[in-house]
Design a protein around this motif. Structure first.
Motif, short mmCIF file in Angstrom:
data_model
loop_
_atom_site.label_atom_id
_atom_site.label_comp_id
_atom_site.label_asym_id
_atom_site.label_seq_id
_atom_site.Cartn_x
_atom_site.Cartn_y
_atom_site.Cartn_z
N LEU A 1 -20.74 32.18 71.29
CA LEU A 1 -19.42 32.09 70.66
C LEU A 1 -19.50 31.98 69.13
O LEU A 1 -18.63 32.51 68.43
N TRP A 2 -20.49 31.28 68.61
CA TRP A 2 -20.55 31.04 67.18
C TRP A 2 -20.64 32.33 66.37
O TRP A 2 -19.93 32.47 65.35
N PRO A 3 -21.46 33.33 66.76
CA PRO A 3 -21.47 34.58 65.99
C PRO A 3 -20.12 35.27 65.94
O PRO A 3 -19.77 35.90 64.93
N ARG A 4 -19.34 35.15 67.01
CA ARG A 4 -18.00 35.76 67.02
C ARG A 4 -17.09 35.07 66.00
O ARG A 4 -16.29 35.72 65.33
N LEU A 5 -17.21 33.77 65.87
CA LEU A 5 -16.42 33.05 64.88
C LEU A 5 -16.88 33.35 63.46
O LEU A 5 -16.07 33.51 62.54
N GLN A 6 -18.19 33.46 63.29
CA GLN A 6 -18.72 33.78 61.96
C GLN A 6 -18.23 35.15 61.48
O GLN A 6 -18.04 35.37 60.28
N ALA A 7 -18.01 36.06 62.43
CA ALA A 7 -17.64 37.43 62.07
C ALA A 7 -16.17 37.58 61.71
O ALA A 7 -15.76 38.63 61.21
N ASP A 8 -15.36 36.57 61.95
CA ASP A 8 -13.92 36.66 61.69
C ASP A 8 -13.53 35.52 60.75
O ASP A 8 -13.48 34.35 61.15
N ARG A 9 -13.25 35.86 59.51
CA ARG A 9 -13.00 34.84 58.48
C ARG A 9 -11.84 33.93 58.84
O ARG A 9 -11.91 32.71 58.69
N LYS A 10 -10.73 34.52 59.35
CA LYS A 10 -9.55 33.72 59.64
C LYS A 10 -9.80 32.78 60.82
O LYS A 10 -9.41 31.60 60.78
N LEU A 11 -10.44 33.29 61.87
CA LEU A 11 -10.69 32.43 63.03
C LEU A 11 -11.71 31.36 62.70
O LEU A 11 -11.63 30.23 63.23
#
Length: 940
Positions: free
Chosen positions: A525-535
């Motif tokens: 999950l963490w890479p997905r959050l890192q890839a989206d600035r707003k999230l």
């Protein structure tokens, strides 16, 4: 203070359970359980246990605002009078089941459900009547039953679910299953007959023939009218049955006009069947009486709503209690041998412990999991700890397992003392699942954990708010791993044991897997959050909010128990006085809780005008009727006040003081952070967000939330926050101008809509404008506005049209938001929180309409949630930096509440509004107002 209303929110839901269907299923699905296991002479408990499981699972799976469990009443019904052979071929109820029915009724009621069994009618008729009332009031209905006969009730707002067979009977589902739409189900059943209930149909006409005939002729009436045209055996048998068919149809038609007023006084309003909380102490006594020891363990915490229990349990794969599948599943042991290449240690020696402590000190990020004695975070003690620093590797430290031949374990306090420097080191990064709970657990042992970098529950909440966030769901969804559930290691039902009695080897496997899976899920999950600035911004906000909320929960709020007792006494005296005054006005004594007696007094004896009637033709005495009559007559006003005060006393003043924590003497609410899809917090035990403040008596409840000597209570509240957010999002020039120039926005709107100068706006015009301003935020229709203002629908439509002419930016925003939501499937807050709308493209009109209204409102509610979290985090940071004595003790809607030392009041009055207004720059300026007093009410 803020000035908001919630008109025309998305449709509410009524959940109706076919209790008679449920109890038979529970009886046949469960083994022969007894209050004393193995003793056949002991009372049977299988159906009771099965019923508890089914009701708990249903409440978890189906979110509802109103709910009732409906059973058949003993004795004859009107159908027996119509046809003495009705149900003549049914076998008598087994004695073992009959003996459990009183207990089933009792426990369902204790679980928070309204229990109904109405003499003279069947459960189906009660369900039909309530679903009809709900539909008329724009409320969705979910009926849980395996009975196909209830399919005739299905419409755009009514669905039948069969949980045992995973079947959903909506409009499309009924037609797919039976070949005819719900509107023809009675005709279909009349032709086919019902062998279970001994109701004949047309001889030799089965389902396929019935469907063929109805498709060809359109209805049973049309078929009967042309019976002479039908050839062959079918035509001959149909003509033979013509005299019977009207009676058969009458027997098979579910009634929708039962008189239920003696059972639900508030009808047709459904407020008397609002789904309630568990009656914890009574449930404990019940479970102990029937030998349900595992269920007793579940009740170690106070009365917690299902969504809160789910969040608590999300730190586990599954918590104590009924399994999520069937009624009585065999343990799923797949998780024990499924994973390969795993290395899990169990630590019994100081050498092993020191080795793992060195690994913790050296690693970049460690996952931690606690095993505890309770779900109540303020009471829970540590039974064991697990750690994982590398996928596939973990260790468990047993500390307080206490069964007979338990192995020697390292002393808990010494282990925690050695761990404390690492746990309290902010530079040592840590990870958990629902870390706020673990913070409390460690704090119970004198440890303030620092360095929590990640929470997989909150990662899921930000990335996929519309999906479950428990570890079991996350592991299955993102890793393809299913793990060991709680029942596998602790047993279930009457045989469930506390975690301290779980064998160390099983506990180690279970807890190590928790830590290992938490680390694995984080790496997905963490890479997905890192890839989206707003999230990522929203996730960081949730992490900081979790820490601030932990502080708020830990602080708690002081309750003045004697004041509440005094209020209860005064309310009781006033309630008694109202009864006496009502009797005098009526000229006779009568039961103020009986709608039937109220109706006789109001309409038969006093001759008051009948405002409306129930579906059965009886004059209604619901709240809407009484409010209308109270405009001209004194007795209805007394009845309304009696109802209001009785509810206030029973729900608040009698119970609030009992919720004070035994160790602190304070009330410690729990803020569920990962429940509401808008980002709003949910407050439970007690629910601080539902304290009634519209009446003087209700506001007095807040007087019992007090400051200790030398302190004051302060309340800081965002003013008209959602209107300001609407102005920002819509960029409407007139609306923005009203806020930037500091105008009274309702007066400004009234001036625009009514075409007058602001100085000439009347109080009535301002009231109209206020309703319009807030109503349109929630998608209010012209019909809803008309009803709210007491005007004609055409006039309301004209007001809305003029509003949009004067505020075209608002209209454009609404139109564009609907289109964007349909395209993306979600909307966003100002800060980037995603709010998913799964029904936005639904073929079901009411559901789609509800999603469209949510698309308009959700960005405003969600942005308001983001803002209050930003404020909470900022204020807590400043309090810590400046080492202030002021403590944040509550967060309610758009309000922060503080306990402030007397010598910090001046600082707080200036700084807190400034801090709150400065957390974000919107096109419409934020405004926070603050008040100070001896108690919460005086601070407003």
């Amino acid at each position: 203070m803020s000035d908001t209303t919630n008109e025309e929110a998305p449709a509410k839901t009524l959940l109706l359970v076919d209790g008679s269907s449920y109890l038979y299923r529970a009886f046949h699905a469960m083994p022969d359980l007894r209050a004393v296991p193995g003793d056949p002479a002991s009372p049977a408990t299988g159906a009771i246990r099965g019923m508890i499981n089914m009701m708990q699972k249903l409440r978890k799976d189906v979110r509802a605002d109103y709910a009732a469990c409906v059973f058949d009443a003993p004795g004859k019904t009107f159908r027996d009078d119509l046809y003495p052979q009705y149900k003549a071929n049914r076998s008598p109820m087994p004695d073992d089941l009959r003996s459990q029915i009183p207990a089933i009724h009792e426990v369902v009621r204790l679980l928070g459900w309204k229990v109904l069994h109405v003499e003279g009618v069947e459960a189906d008729d009660v369900i039909g009547t309530l679903s009809c009332m709900a539909t008329e009031r724009g409320i969705d209905t979910v009926i849980s039953s395996g009975d196909k006969d209830l399919s005739q009730l299905v419409n755009e707002r009514v669905v039948v679910i069969d949980t045992m067979n995973d079947r959903r009977r909506d409009l499309a589902g009924v037609e797919a299953e039976f070949g005819v739409p719900p509107s023809l189900m009675v005709d279909y059943q009349t032709l086919v007959g019902d062998s279970v209930d001994n109701v004949p149909g047309v001889d030799k006409v089965g389902p396929k023939t019935a469907v063929k005939l109805l498709k060809e002729y359109g209805s049973l009436d049309a078929l009967v009218a042309r019976a002479h045209e039908i050839k062959g055996a079918v035509g001959e048998n149909l003509r033979k049955a013509l005299d019977w068919l009207p009676q058969g149809r009458a027997l098979l038609t579910i009634r929708k006009d039962c008189d239920l007023k003696d059972h639900i006084p508030g009808l047709p309003a459904l407020e008397d069947i609002v789904i309630g909380g568990q009656q914890v102490e009574e449930l404990k006594a019940f479970y102990e009486r029937y030998g349900f020891k595992g269920l007793v363990k579940q009740l170690e915490i106070h009365d917690v709503p299902p969504e809160l229990i789910e969040e608590h349990r999300s730190k586990k794969k599954v918590g104590a209690g009924p399994g999520p599948g069937g009624l009585f599943e065999e343990p799923d042991l797949s998780g024990l041998s499924q994973a390969t290449n795993l290395h899990y240690d169990t630590i019994f020696t100081w050498e092993q412990f020191d080795d793992w402590l060195a690994r913790l000190q050296a690693c970049e990020l460690a996952a931690i999991d606690t095993e505890t004695s309770s779900l109540d975070e303020m009471l829970a003690e540590i039974i064991g700890l697990s750690f994982s620093v590398k996928p596939g590797e973990a260790a468990y430290v047993p500390l307080a397992h206490s069964y007979g031949d338990a192995p020697d374990q390292l002393p808990r306090e010494e282990v925690l003392a050695k761990l404390k420097p690492w746990l309290e080191n902010p530079d040592k990064k840590k990870l958990g699942q629902h870390i706020k709970y673990d913070r409390h657990v460690f704090a119970n042992h004198g440890i303030e954990v620092r360095g929590y970098e990640h929470d997989t529950m909150l990662q899921s909440y930000v990335l996929e708010v519309h999906k479950p966030h428990g570890l079991a769901s996350l592991a299955e969804r993102h890793l393809g791993r299913s793990g060991i559930d709680y029942e596998t290691i602790a047993g279930k039902g009457a045989h469930q044991i506390p975690f301290a009695q779980v064998s160390v080897d099983k506990a180690a496997e279970y807890s190590c897997e928790d830590s290992d899976q938490t680390l694995d899920v984080h790496q997905v999950l963490w890479p997905r959050l890192q890839a989206d600035r707003k999230l990522r911004f929203i996730y960081e906000l949730e992490m900081k909010s979790s820490e601030a909320l932990y502080r708020v929960e830990r602080n708690g709020v002081l309750i003045d128990a004697p004041m509440l007792a005094k209020q209860s006494g005064e309310l009781g005296a006033r309630i008694l006085q109202l009864e006496q005054e009502a009797h005098e006005l009526a000229g006779q004594p009568f039961n103020l809780g009986s709608p039937k007696q109220i109706g006789e007094v109001l309409f038969t004896k006093l001759g008051l005008p009948v405002v409306k009637k129930t579906p059965s033709g009886v004059p209604s005495t619901d709240e809407e009727v009484l409010e209308k009559l109270a405009e001209d007559y004194p007795l209805p006003a007394k009845l309304l006040e009696h109802r209001s005060l009785s509810k206030l006393k029973g729900t608040y003043t009698d119970k609030l003081a009992q919720m004070a924590h035994p160790r602190t003497g304070r009330v410690h609410t729990h803020y569920a952070q990962a429940v509401a899809v808008t980002g709003r917090l949910s407050s439970n035990d007690p629910n601080l967000q539902n304290i009634p403040v519209k009446t003087a008596e209700g506001r007095r409840v807040r007087e019992a939330f007090v400051a200790p000597p030398g302190h004051k209570i302060a309340s800081a509240d965002y003013s008209q926050i959602e209107l300001r957010i609407m102005a920002h999002l819509s960029e409407d020039e007139a609306l923005l101008r009203a806020f930037t120039e500091g105008m009274d926005v309702h007066r400004a709107t009234a001036a625009e809509v009514f075409g007058v100068a602001p100085a000439d706006v009347s109080s009535e015009q301002r009231r109209y404008a206020k309703v319009i301003n807030f109503g349109l935020i929630y998608g209010m229709s012209s019909f809803g506005l008309a009803r709210n203002l007491g005007i004609e629908t055409k006039a309301a439509a004209n007001y809305i049209e003029r509003y949009f002419q004067r505020y075209p930016g608002v209209k454009n925003y609404m139109d564009e938001t609907r289109l964007s939501a349909k395209s993306k499937g979600y909307v966003e807050t100002v800060f980037g929180r995603r709010l998913y709308l799964p029904e936005i493209n639904s073929p079901n009109g009411p559901r789609r309409g509800g999603a469209e209204r949510a698309a308009i409102n959700a960005p405003m509610q969600g942005t308001a949630a983001d803002l209050i979290k930003l404020a909470m985090v900022k204020v807590q940071d400043v309090l810590d930096e400046q080492k202030r004595g002021t403590r944040m003790i509550m967060q309610v809607h758009d309000e922060l509440v503080f306990e402030v030392p007397d010598d910090e009041v001046d600082w707080l009055m200036t700084e807190i509004p400034r801090l709150m207004a400065g957390v974000a720059e919107l096109k419409a300026p934020l405004l926070a107002e603050i008040g100070v007093g001896e108690n919460w009410e005086k601070a407003h």
